[in-house]
Design a protein around this motif. Structure first.
Motif, mmCIF file in Angstrom:
data_model
loop_
_atom_site.group_PDB
_atom_site.id
_atom_site.type_symbol
_atom_site.label_atom_id
_atom_site.label_comp_id
_atom_site.label_asym_id
_atom_site.label_seq_id
_atom_site.Cartn_x
_atom_site.Cartn_y
_atom_site.Cartn_z
ATOM 1 N N GLY A 32 89.822 53.525 29.987
ATOM 2 C CA GLY A 32 90.825 54.194 29.588
ATOM 3 C C GLY A 32 92.189 53.128 29.354
ATOM 4 O O GLY A 32 92.226 52.226 30.103
ATOM 5 N N LEU A 33 93.088 53.456 28.715
ATOM 6 C CA LEU A 33 94.539 52.813 28.603
ATOM 7 C C LEU A 33 95.699 53.989 29.286
ATOM 8 O O LEU A 33 95.524 55.149 28.697
ATOM 9 C CB LEU A 33 94.819 52.215 27.369
ATOM 10 C CG LEU A 33 93.878 51.150 26.808
ATOM 11 C CD1 LEU A 33 94.289 51.116 25.251
ATOM 12 C CD2 LEU A 33 93.749 50.033 27.673
ATOM 13 N N SER A 34 96.732 53.411 29.800
ATOM 14 C CA SER A 34 97.866 54.370 30.108
ATOM 15 C C SER A 34 98.877 53.955 28.758
ATOM 16 O O SER A 34 99.442 52.944 28.962
ATOM 17 C CB SER A 34 98.347 53.873 31.519
ATOM 18 O OG SER A 34 97.668 54.038 32.545
ATOM 19 N N PHE A 35 98.658 54.902 28.189
ATOM 20 C CA PHE A 35 99.775 54.937 27.016
ATOM 21 C C PHE A 35 101.048 55.159 27.076
ATOM 22 O O PHE A 35 101.452 56.378 27.489
ATOM 23 C CB PHE A 35 98.930 55.602 25.812
ATOM 24 C CG PHE A 35 99.635 55.572 24.476
ATOM 25 C CD1 PHE A 35 99.061 54.563 23.666
ATOM 26 C CD2 PHE A 35 100.573 56.166 23.871
ATOM 27 C CE1 PHE A 35 99.579 54.006 22.492
ATOM 28 C CE2 PHE A 35 101.318 55.951 22.687
ATOM 29 C CZ PHE A 35 100.507 55.017 21.916
ATOM 30 N N VAL A 36 102.179 54.426 27.186
ATOM 31 C CA VAL A 36 103.506 54.449 27.539
ATOM 32 C C VAL A 36 104.203 55.525 26.324
ATOM 33 O O VAL A 36 104.121 55.101 25.292
ATOM 34 C CB VAL A 36 104.209 53.104 27.727
ATOM 35 C CG1 VAL A 36 105.554 53.495 27.908
ATOM 36 C CG2 VAL A 36 103.492 52.314 28.847
ATOM 37 N N ALA A 37 104.928 56.479 26.954
ATOM 38 C CA ALA A 37 105.672 57.287 26.276
ATOM 39 C C ALA A 37 106.773 56.489 25.287
ATOM 40 O O ALA A 37 107.353 55.498 26.268
ATOM 41 C CB ALA A 37 106.649 58.388 26.961
ATOM 42 N N SER A 38 107.063 56.782 24.142
ATOM 43 C CA SER A 38 108.292 56.009 23.339
ATOM 44 C C SER A 38 109.193 56.990 23.164
ATOM 45 O O SER A 38 109.375 58.289 23.307
ATOM 46 C CB SER A 38 107.519 55.372 22.263
ATOM 47 O OG SER A 38 107.282 56.369 21.301
ATOM 48 N N ARG A 39 110.255 56.620 22.460
ATOM 49 C CA ARG A 39 111.619 57.424 21.994
ATOM 50 C C ARG A 39 111.108 58.293 21.034
ATOM 51 O O ARG A 39 111.918 59.434 20.727
ATOM 52 C CB ARG A 39 112.603 56.396 21.435
ATOM 53 C CG ARG A 39 113.329 55.509 22.485
ATOM 54 C CD ARG A 39 114.255 54.744 21.957
ATOM 55 N NE ARG A 39 115.151 53.870 22.806
ATOM 56 C CZ ARG A 39 115.954 54.055 23.716
ATOM 57 N NH1 ARG A 39 116.550 55.360 23.477
ATOM 58 N NH2 ARG A 39 116.442 53.027 24.538
#
Length: 325
Positions: free
Chosen positions: A19-26
């Motif tokens: 897995g990857l920790s997918f960072v939230a964006s604007r």
């Protein structure tokens, strides 16, 4: 004991959560933002909606507001998840709390019983909101909290009750993301499906540890993990793991603030190879989520970047290789 979970079989099957920790964006994302994730051979992403509190002793959690970035909200979570699911990438919903000025969430601690009750009510509303969202999108895993050491330690009965409430709403698998220095003290692992650890264990004080150095550093920590795993008979998941591409990155792997040394791409790759060597072969280990991956792949990371992301570094090619095994 054989554990069957969403097409994977732990304690008997080699396929792991890569897995990857997918960072939230604007903003919302598109299929173009999913392609780089697919290229790493990842089969899971952790999506991370946020709640906010003003101070460590503030009991009110603010969440799912128009003032937040889109990706940190319920609508953003659902939009991101849909695109990943279209590409057969599975989902862990992993809510986080952010304390203004970046104070460590493990130190959230109320001064009296009244404030504890207020925090408990506020956290219940926050976490059940995202448990419902996880149920709506049929996420495979829901994380009930991230690095909340004092809250977890001081209010064990609350957490046991909260887990029961979550299970009424959400029928997938549950974990909690315990910080590396708290996981052995969590009382409710028996009520969850995975022992979740944010695996920033100190491993070496060398400038550029070799793979062997990192593996040696894992020895005592791995023994502690095995002890807890054998006690509760649950598979272990690294809810977060990762290393900065910087000198001395094994000394305090959790530290994202102090810049001690120059960019060190070799140290990052060595650390990732070592953790894979030590854990991905173990039948009791379910896999993990690399910290962290940004949506705008073309404009982040790179060989001059000394932060956690593996993007456009040798570490990215290594992940592709390891996750493709």
């Amino acid at each position: 004991m054989l554990l069957i979970f969403s097409g994977f079989s732990f304690f008997g099957q080699s396929k792991k959560i890569n897995g990857l920790s997918f960072v939230a964006s604007r903003d919302s994302i598109s299929s173009a933002h999913v392609i780089p994730v697919l290229n790493t051979q990842s089969n899971y992403v952790a999506l991370m909606p946020y709640g906010f509190i003003k101070e460590l002793s503030t009991p009110e959690i603010v969440y799912n507001t128009k003032q937040q970035w889109f990706g940190e909200t319920k609508m953003g979570l659902l939009q991101y998840a849909k695109l990943f699911q279209e590409q057969k990438i599975r989902i862990m919903v992993k809510p986080h709390i952010w304390v203004w000025k970046g104070a460590y969430t493990g130190n959230i601690n109320m001064k009296n019983e009244k404030k504890w009750k207020l925090l408990e009510d506020s956290y219940r509303n926050y976490i059940l909101c995202y448990a419902k969202a996880a149920a709506e999108l049929q996420a495979e895993i829901f994380c009930i909290g991230t690095e909340l050491a004092k809250f977890v330690k001081n209010r064990p009965e609350y957490w046991q009750q909260l887990i029961q409430e979550i299970r009424v709403l959400y029928k997938g698998k549950l974990t909690y993301a315990a910080n590396w220095d708290e996981f052995a003290e969590v009382s409710f692992w028996g009520d969850l499906d995975f022992i979740g650890i944010d695996a920033y264990f100190p491993l070496s004080d060398k400038k550029t540890p070799t793979i062997a150095d990192y593996e040696l550093g894992w020895f005592r920590h791995k023994q502690q993990i095995i002890k807890v795993q054998e006690q509760f008979k649950k598979p272990v998941i690294f809810a977060e793991y990762g290393y900065r591409s910087v000198d001395f990155n094994g000394e305090k792997p959790w530290d994202s603030t102090i810049i001690k040394g120059a960019v060190n791409l070799e140290a990052q790759a060595n650390a990732l190879q070592a953790i894979h060597n030590q854990f991905w072969k173990e039948t009791w280990f379910a896999g993990g989520f690399i910290w962290k991956w940004f949506h705008n792949h073309s404009s982040v990371g790179g060989k001059k970047n000394n932060r956690f992301t593996p993007q456009k570094k040798p570490a990215e090619e290594l992940i592709k290789k390891l996750y493709g095994l």
